[in-house]
Design a protein around this motif. Structure first.
Motif, PDB file in Angstrom:
ATOM      1  N   VAL A 168       0.843  -1.193   0.000  1.00  0.00           N
ATOM      2  CA  VAL A 168       0.000   0.000   0.000  1.00  0.00           C
ATOM      3  C   VAL A 168       0.880   1.246   0.000  1.00  0.00           C
ATOM      4  CG1 VAL A 168      -0.257   0.095   2.542  1.00  0.00           C
ATOM      5  CG2 VAL A 168      -2.013   1.097   1.059  1.00  0.00           C
ATOM      6  N   LYS A 169       0.525   2.254  -0.835  1.00  0.00           N
ATOM      7  CA  LYS A 169       1.327   3.486  -0.863  1.00  0.00           C
ATOM      8  C   LYS A 169       0.471   4.741  -0.660  1.00  0.00           C
ATOM      9  CE  LYS A 169       1.087   4.406  -5.742  1.00  0.00           C
ATOM     10  NZ  LYS A 169       1.679   4.746  -6.993  1.00  0.00           N
ATOM     11  N   SER A 170      -0.817   4.645  -0.922  1.00  0.00           N
ATOM     12  CA  SER A 170      -1.653   5.813  -0.655  1.00  0.00           C
ATOM     13  C   SER A 170      -3.110   5.396  -0.497  1.00  0.00           C
ATOM     14  CB  SER A 170      -1.531   6.840  -1.789  1.00  0.00           C
ATOM     15  OG  SER A 170      -2.068   6.308  -2.979  1.00  0.00           O
ATOM     16  N   MET A 171      -3.879   6.327   0.007  1.00  0.00           N
ATOM     17  CA  MET A 171      -5.299   6.035   0.171  1.00  0.00           C
ATOM     18  C   MET A 171      -6.129   7.238  -0.246  1.00  0.00           C
ATOM     19  SD  MET A 171      -5.322   6.079   4.338  1.00  0.00           S
ATOM     20  CE  MET A 171      -7.003   5.572   4.540  1.00  0.00           C
ATOM     21  N   LYS A 172      -7.294   6.908  -0.798  1.00  0.00           N
ATOM     22  CA  LYS A 172      -8.209   7.965  -1.223  1.00  0.00           C
ATOM     23  C   LYS A 172      -9.243   8.146  -0.113  1.00  0.00           C
ATOM     24  CE  LYS A 172      -9.612   8.120  -5.759  1.00  0.00           C
ATOM     25  NZ  LYS A 172     -10.542   7.670  -6.818  1.00  0.00           N
ATOM     26  N   LEU A 173      -9.399   9.408   0.314  1.00  0.00           N
ATOM     27  CA  LEU A 173     -10.318   9.692   1.412  1.00  0.00           C
ATOM     28  C   LEU A 173     -11.477  10.550   0.942  1.00  0.00           C
ATOM     29  CD1 LEU A 173      -7.703  10.591   4.181  1.00  0.00           C
ATOM     30  CD2 LEU A 173      -8.971   8.457   3.943  1.00  0.00           C
ATOM     31  N   GLN A 174     -12.660  10.183   1.376  1.00  0.00           N
ATOM     32  CA  GLN A 174     -13.851  10.980   1.119  1.00  0.00           C
ATOM     33  C   GLN A 174     -14.101  11.844   2.343  1.00  0.00           C
ATOM     34  OE1 GLN A 174     -16.642  11.124  -1.415  1.00  0.00           O
ATOM     35  NE2 GLN A 174     -16.940  12.870  -0.013  1.00  0.00           N
ATOM     36  N   LYS A 175     -14.170  13.157   2.137  1.00  0.00           N
ATOM     37  CA  LYS A 175     -14.486  14.018   3.281  1.00  0.00           C
ATOM     38  C   LYS A 175     -15.978  13.960   3.576  1.00  0.00           C
ATOM     39  CE  LYS A 175     -10.774  17.350   2.860  1.00  0.00           C
ATOM     40  NZ  LYS A 175     -10.481  18.787   2.885  1.00  0.00           N
ATOM     41  N   MET A 176     -16.283  14.051   4.872  1.00  0.00           N
ATOM     42  CA  MET A 176     -17.664  13.892   5.309  1.00  0.00           C
ATOM     43  C   MET A 176     -18.116  15.146   6.058  1.00  0.00           C
ATOM     44  SD  MET A 176     -17.780  10.638   4.419  1.00  0.00           S
ATOM     45  CE  MET A 176     -19.081   9.704   5.196  1.00  0.00           C
ATOM     46  N   GLU A 177     -19.439  15.276   6.201  1.00  0.00           N
ATOM     47  CA  GLU A 177     -19.986  16.285   7.125  1.00  0.00           C
ATOM     48  C   GLU A 177     -21.095  15.622   7.919  1.00  0.00           C
ATOM     49  OE1 GLU A 177     -21.529  19.492   4.819  1.00  0.00           O
ATOM     50  OE2 GLU A 177     -22.758  18.192   3.565  1.00  0.00           O
ATOM     51  N   LEU A 178     -21.491  16.251   9.017  1.00  0.00           N
ATOM     52  CA  LEU A 178     -22.490  15.615   9.860  1.00  0.00           C
ATOM     53  C   LEU A 178     -23.902  15.990   9.418  1.00  0.00           C
ATOM     54  CD1 LEU A 178     -20.854  15.946  13.376  1.00  0.00           C
ATOM     55  CD2 LEU A 178     -20.923  13.951  11.868  1.00  0.00           C
ATOM     56  N   GLY A 179     -24.740  14.966   9.297  1.00  0.00           N
ATOM     57  CA  GLY A 179     -26.125  15.187   8.921  1.00  0.00           C
ATOM     58  C   GLY A 179     -27.056  14.957  10.107  1.00  0.00           C
ATOM     59  N   GLU A 180     -28.205  14.382   9.821  1.00  0.00           N
ATOM     60  CA  GLU A 180     -29.209  14.125  10.855  1.00  0.00           C
ATOM     61  C   GLU A 180     -28.750  12.972  11.768  1.00  0.00           C
ATOM     62  OE1 GLU A 180     -32.154  15.872  11.248  1.00  0.00           O
ATOM     63  OE2 GLU A 180     -31.080  17.144   9.831  1.00  0.00           O
ATOM     64  N   PRO A 181     -29.240  12.934  13.015  1.00  0.00           N
ATOM     65  CA  PRO A 181     -28.869  11.815  13.907  1.00  0.00           C
ATOM     66  C   PRO A 181     -29.342  10.465  13.355  1.00  0.00           C
ATOM     67  CG  PRO A 181     -29.919  13.588  15.135  1.00  0.00           C
ATOM     68  CD  PRO A 181     -30.091  13.903  13.679  1.00  0.00           C
ATOM     69  N   ASP A 182     -28.548   9.411  13.599  1.00  0.00           N
ATOM     70  CA  ASP A 182     -28.927   8.062  13.166  1.00  0.00           C
ATOM     71  C   ASP A 182     -29.443   7.255  14.362  1.00  0.00           C
ATOM     72  OD1 ASP A 182     -26.744   7.359  14.662  1.00  0.00           O
ATOM     73  OD2 ASP A 182     -25.474   6.815  12.940  1.00  0.00           O
ATOM     74  N   ASP A 183     -29.580   5.942  14.180  1.00  0.00           N
ATOM     75  CA  ASP A 183     -30.106   5.076  15.241  1.00  0.00           C
ATOM     76  C   ASP A 183     -29.315   5.178  16.548  1.00  0.00           C
ATOM     77  OD1 ASP A 183     -31.857   4.274  13.375  1.00  0.00           O
ATOM     78  OD2 ASP A 183     -30.886   2.341  12.943  1.00  0.00           O
ATOM     79  N   SER A 184     -28.001   5.413  16.429  1.00  0.00           N
ATOM     80  CA  SER A 184     -27.165   5.458  17.630  1.00  0.00           C
ATOM     81  C   SER A 184     -27.281   6.810  18.332  1.00  0.00           C
ATOM     82  CB  SER A 184     -25.699   5.188  17.263  1.00  0.00           C
ATOM     83  OG  SER A 184     -25.138   6.296  16.570  1.00  0.00           O
ATOM     84  N   GLY A 185     -28.064   7.724  17.745  1.00  0.00           N
ATOM     85  CA  GLY A 185     -28.231   9.040  18.361  1.00  0.00           C
ATOM     86  C   GLY A 185     -27.135  10.014  17.955  1.00  0.00           C
ATOM     87  N   ARG A 186     -26.104   9.472  17.284  1.00  0.00           N
ATOM     88  CA  ARG A 186     -25.029  10.352  16.837  1.00  0.00           C
ATOM     89  C   ARG A 186     -25.372  10.882  15.451  1.00  0.00           C
ATOM     90  NH1 ARG A 186     -19.995   6.401  17.366  1.00  0.00           N
ATOM     91  NH2 ARG A 186     -21.448   5.094  16.210  1.00  0.00           N
ATOM     92  N   ARG A 187     -24.874  12.078  15.131  1.00  0.00           N
ATOM     93  CA  ARG A 187     -25.179  12.629  13.808  1.00  0.00           C
ATOM     94  C   ARG A 187     -24.504  11.809  12.726  1.00  0.00           C
ATOM     95  NH1 ARG A 187     -24.092  18.881  13.856  1.00  0.00           N
ATOM     96  NH2 ARG A 187     -24.952  18.677  11.756  1.00  0.00           N
ATOM     97  N   ARG A 188     -25.275  11.486  11.732  1.00  0.00           N
ATOM     98  CA  ARG A 188     -24.809  10.609  10.662  1.00  0.00           C
ATOM     99  C   ARG A 188     -23.796  11.338   9.762  1.00  0.00           C
ATOM    100  NH1 ARG A 188     -27.901   6.515   8.487  1.00  0.00           N
ATOM    101  NH2 ARG A 188     -29.777   7.370   9.423  1.00  0.00           N
ATOM    102  N   PRO A 189     -22.649  10.672   9.473  1.00  0.00           N
ATOM    103  CA  PRO A 189     -21.704  11.315   8.561  1.00  0.00           C
ATOM    104  C   PRO A 189     -22.158  11.131   7.114  1.00  0.00           C
ATOM    105  CG  PRO A 189     -20.829   9.223   9.368  1.00  0.00           C
ATOM    106  CD  PRO A 189     -22.199   9.376   9.961  1.00  0.00           C
ATOM    107  N   VAL A 190     -22.192  12.222   6.362  1.00  0.00           N
ATOM    108  CA  VAL A 190     -22.571  12.110   4.940  1.00  0.00           C
ATOM    109  C   VAL A 190     -21.446  12.675   4.071  1.00  0.00           C
ATOM    110  CG1 VAL A 190     -25.097  12.042   5.056  1.00  0.00           C
ATOM    111  CG2 VAL A 190     -23.941  14.222   5.295  1.00  0.00           C
ATOM    112  N   PRO A 191     -21.189  12.032   2.933  1.00  0.00           N
ATOM    113  CA  PRO A 191     -20.097  12.480   2.069  1.00  0.00           C
ATOM    114  C   PRO A 191     -20.359  13.870   1.515  1.00  0.00           C
ATOM    115  CG  PRO A 191     -20.965  10.322   1.378  1.00  0.00           C
ATOM    116  CD  PRO A 191     -21.919  10.876   2.375  1.00  0.00           C
ATOM    117  N   ILE A 192     -19.299  14.669   1.447  1.00  0.00           N
ATOM    118  CA  ILE A 192     -19.382  15.971   0.777  1.00  0.00           C
ATOM    119  C   ILE A 192     -19.021  15.714  -0.684  1.00  0.00           C
ATOM    120  CG2 ILE A 192     -18.520  18.339   0.669  1.00  0.00           C
ATOM    121  CD1 ILE A 192     -17.568  17.934   3.605  1.00  0.00           C
ATOM    122  N   GLU A 193     -19.956  15.937  -1.543  1.00  0.00           N
ATOM    123  CA  GLU A 193     -19.742  15.573  -2.946  1.00  0.00           C
ATOM    124  C   GLU A 193     -18.498  16.243  -3.530  1.00  0.00           C
ATOM    125  OE1 GLU A 193     -22.263  15.523  -6.996  1.00  0.00           O
ATOM    126  OE2 GLU A 193     -23.448  15.575  -5.142  1.00  0.00           O
ATOM    127  N   GLY A 194     -17.645  15.454  -4.137  1.00  0.00           N
ATOM    128  CA  GLY A 194     -16.451  15.976  -4.796  1.00  0.00           C
ATOM    129  C   GLY A 194     -15.284  16.268  -3.866  1.00  0.00           C
TER     130      GLY A 194
END
Lengths: 280, 492
Positions: free
Chosen positions: B379-405
């Motif tokens: 392995v030499k590199s990794m591609k990361l998708q940046k996220m932002e927090l959306g509405e709370p999910d089942d665990s009560g924590r805000r769900r992470p959603v991908p920021i497009e692009g």
């Protein structure tokens, strides 16, 4: 479960057969199972496929080829010595059934784990054709035992020093040209299994391959042994060690087997040096 | 005796009354919470020395005096193994540290372990009077537990808890981790003939292969295991029930009941492209190589690869252990990559604090989506998708959603995947009648009894991945369940 070595036979300079006291495993193991062995306090945990057992005597048979530090340590043990840890039998046993004619292809020390499988298929009423392949005559092992449980045995050596000259793939082609094979099993070095599988695939023969990957615990815990089978990640230790040979990504497996190559070379040199200075 | 009556009786003893009268409650609450002494972060991140060095005697005495010895000790309700917390703390205050340790061992077989790795902040300390009513930092119950247990370990006067007269009824405990050890302790106290079967070559389970030396030294675990040996528990390593011998084999050998505590030993991966490249490990593999197999020590044969740019995927305690280990193995950049924000990380606050001090980088709101390798498939590199927090999910924590692009690529030469574990399949596969959930966990009733009457289960094989102390709580419950089951059998 004292893990004591009761018999040692040197098959060739670098290949050793050990008969080890291990009553529980001797009773519970089936064809295809493996054990994890740690030779001493400093040792690694390495997987070794069981080559046979004697339930009444409480012994199991392991065949070991000297390749790195751990296998060298095992090969250097003698009758009366004890292996610190042996755990098993692990993995899923070979699915033995009556299918007609079975072609069993073993390469190098892969013939050892192939022996109980050949035995079991024969016992289930199949016609069994075995190919024993190795680089040269000295590395052909367990020929008599395989013969005992096979209807036909073909020996292949790369250099032609014994049996037929050529690779296992040539052996397969020759047999397929003569008669119909219902199923095949291939066991040996990854590269040999890759090409054997390509050959049987060409002839549409359902084929199992018994994989021997890097493992630590051998019980599903670490995932070091993961392979891609039909695009899905599988754990050799708990899902295998046998898989549909036509679906295994052998190239990935070969690379993963080399994951610690650099460290292994350094460790091996260090070990050799230690052994030499001990003898002086 | 009812548990509440027992607590009351203990609290009404003269020595407790005397202690309470010595300092006014008001004055007790004025004392500030003790601070745990820690090793210097810039030095400790290059070695394996335990980070928390433990309270001094003076600190422990002062902290113990903060506890007001409540008439209704709510702290105990937060403890999965029901330690008599005020009793052990008051023993510390009175200077009888060995009595404090003995109190811990009434209900907890691994106090030196629990004092270190329990998430007290969401258990006993969360239910402490200081937290609930005074809105002040709680009594440092965890630190005090560790203090008493360590004091006993170092005193050379380790007490062996009393066991009932032997009844010669054989019980098999499968798995030598926290759940198994807790059950074994209680069963041996009840008088049973207890054998623990362990798959690995060492007893301790996750305490040995998982939790690193800098958080829980192995010698601490060994002392506690030795204590169990002295109580009469037998240990057999390298033995996988269901494989080495079947349940039926062991029934024939006279075992009357089984407790399955085989753990959550199957690491999850994310199934993203490139995840099988070389030098991408599960946290189980990475930690096992170093902790159990001593891979970082040149005298041992097991190798471990740990590079300069190490990314750990996940935000739990195992991820923190792995990333801090990577730093200690020489990483220039040791990074946490987690798809939620730092606030949502499931790791203990203390572990995150320690990690930050040690120079760990946090890439929160980043999610790996693909790995790339060099020509040797490393392995030499990794591609990361940046996220932002959306509405709370089942665990009560805000769900992470991908920021497009919003995608970036970073260099890594080692990746450790710490995104949880699944139940180990070995035992469920060896018992076709055993009822399991769709996740592969063993289904049990309130007594921790499975669908097969002589087989009980607890810990991660039932929970699917939890904490040491919850596993131990299960173990204690199962011991009671097994005792009840055996008693009924004998009657018949």
């Amino acid at each position: 479960m004292d893990n004591k070595i009761v018999e040692k036979i040197q098959f060739s300079e670098n290949v050793v057969k050990l008969i080890i006291n291990s009553p529980y495993i001797a009773r519970s193991r089936k064809a295809g199972h493996f054990v994890i062995v740690r030779v001493d306090e400093e040792g690694e945990r390495i997987p070794l496929t069981i080559a046979g057992s004697h339930p009444e005597n409480g012994t199991i048979m392991l065949v070991i080829q000297r390749v790195g530090v751990s296998s060298a340590k095992l090969c250097d043990l003698n009758v009366g010595d004890t292996i610190l840890d042996i755990v098993g039998p692990l993995g899923e046993a070979t699915k033995i059934h009556k299918v007609g004619t079975i072609l069993a292809c073993g390469g190098g020390v892969g013939v050892a784990p192939m022996l109980p499988i050949v035995e079991a298929f024969k016992e289930a009423g199949n016609r069994v054709i075995s190919i024993i392949a190795a680089r040269t005559k000295d590395l052909i092992i367990l020929e008599d035992e395989i013969r005992k449980h096979s209807d036909e045995v073909v020996i292949m050596t790369d250099d032609g020093s014994y049996g037929n000259k050529g690779l296992v793939t040539k052996g397969i082609e020759d047999i397929v040209a003569k008669e119909k094979i219902n199923e095949a099993i291939v066991i040996g070095p990854a590269i040999m299994m890759k090409f054997a599988a390509l050959t049987t695939k060409k002839h549409n023969i359902p084929t199992q391959a018994s994989l021997n990957t890097i493992m630590v615990d051998g019980t599903g815990m670490c995932g070091a042994c993961r392979v891609s089978v039909g695009g899905q990640t599988k754990f050799v230790c708990v899902d295998g060690p046998e898989f549909d040979a036509h679906l295994v990504d052998f190239d990935e497996m070969i690379e993963r087997l080399g994951a610690y190559k650099d460290q292994e070379i350094i460790a091996h040199e260090k070990h050799e040096h230690k052994c030499k200075s001990k003898h002086q | 005796m009812d548990i509440l009556d027992y607590l009351k009786e203990e609290r009404n003893k003269d020595w407790r009354k005397n202690l309470r009268s010595q300092i006014k409650t008001k004055d007790r609450t004025k004392t500030k919470k003790v601070k745990m002494p820690e090793e210097n972060p810039d030095i400790r991140n290059t070695n394996n020395i335990e980070v928390n060095s433990g309270l001094t005697k003076e600190q422990a005495l002062l902290e113990a005096s903060r506890c007001i010895d409540c008439a209704n000790p709510t702290c105990i309700t937060g403890c999965p193994v029901g330690i008599n917390i005020p009793k052990f703390i008051k023993n510390i205050e009175s200077g009888d540290f060995l009595a404090a340790a003995a109190t811990l061992k009434e209900t907890n077989s691994l106090p030196a372990v629990c004092g270190r790795v329990c998430p007290q902040e969401i258990q006993c300390e969360e239910q402490c009077f200081y937290t609930t009513k005074l809105k002040l930092p709680p009594v440092a119950i965890g630190y005090l537990e560790r203090f008493a247990a360590d004091f006993e370990q170092n005193s050379g006067e380790i007490s062996v808890p009393q066991v009932a007269e032997k009844n010669n009824i054989k019980i098999a405990v499968i798995g030598g981790g926290p759940a198994g050890l807790a059950t074994a302790t209680d069963l041996i106290k009840f008088g049973y003939d207890v054998t623990v079967f362990e798959a690995l070559h060492e007893i301790g389970g996750v305490l040995k292969y998982g939790i690193p030396e800098f958080r829980l030294p192995n010698t601490i675990v060994d002392v506690e295991i030795n204590n169990l040996k002295q109580m009469g528990v037998k240990f057999i390593t390298n033995f996988i029930v269901g494989k080495t011998a079947s349940f039926d084999d062991l029934r024939k050998e006279g075992f009357k009941a089984f407790f399955v505590a085989s753990g959550a030993g199957l690491p999850n991966f994310m199934n993203i492209p490139g995840e099988n490249f070389i030098n991408i490990f599960s946290s189980n593999e990475y930690l096992t190589r170093v902790n159990l197999m001593n891979a970082a020590n040149d005298n041992f044969d097991t190798p471990v690869f740990s590079g300069e740019n190490v990314a750990i995927i996940g935000g739990g305690n195992t991820a923190m252990d792995s990333v801090r280990m990577a730093k200690r193995l020489g990483a220039k950049r040791a990074m946490i990559v987690y798809r939620r924000s730092r606030e949502e990380m499931p790791a203990r606050v203390e572990e995150v604090k320690h990690a930050i001090e040690e120079g760990i980088e946090f890439l929160n709101l980043h999610n790996p989506i693909e790995y790339f390798a060099d020509e040797k498939r490393r392995v030499k590199s990794m591609k990361l998708q940046k996220m932002e927090l959306g509405e709370p999910d089942d665990s009560g924590r805000r769900r992470p959603v991908p920021i497009e692009g919003a995608i970036e690529e970073i260099d890594v030469d080692t990746v450790v995947v710490a995104v949880g574990v699944s139940p180990n399949p070995l035992i469920p596969r060896s018992l076709s009648d055993l009822e399991v959930s769709k996740w592969g966990t063993i289904i049990v009733n309130d007594d921790m009894q499975s669908s097969i009457e002589d087989i009980f289960a607890g810990g991660d094989i039932v929970r699917g991945g939890a904490t040491v102390i919850l596993a131990m709580g299960d173990g204690r419950k199962a011991a009671i369940g097994i005792n009840k089951y055996i008693k009924q059998k004998i009657k018949k």
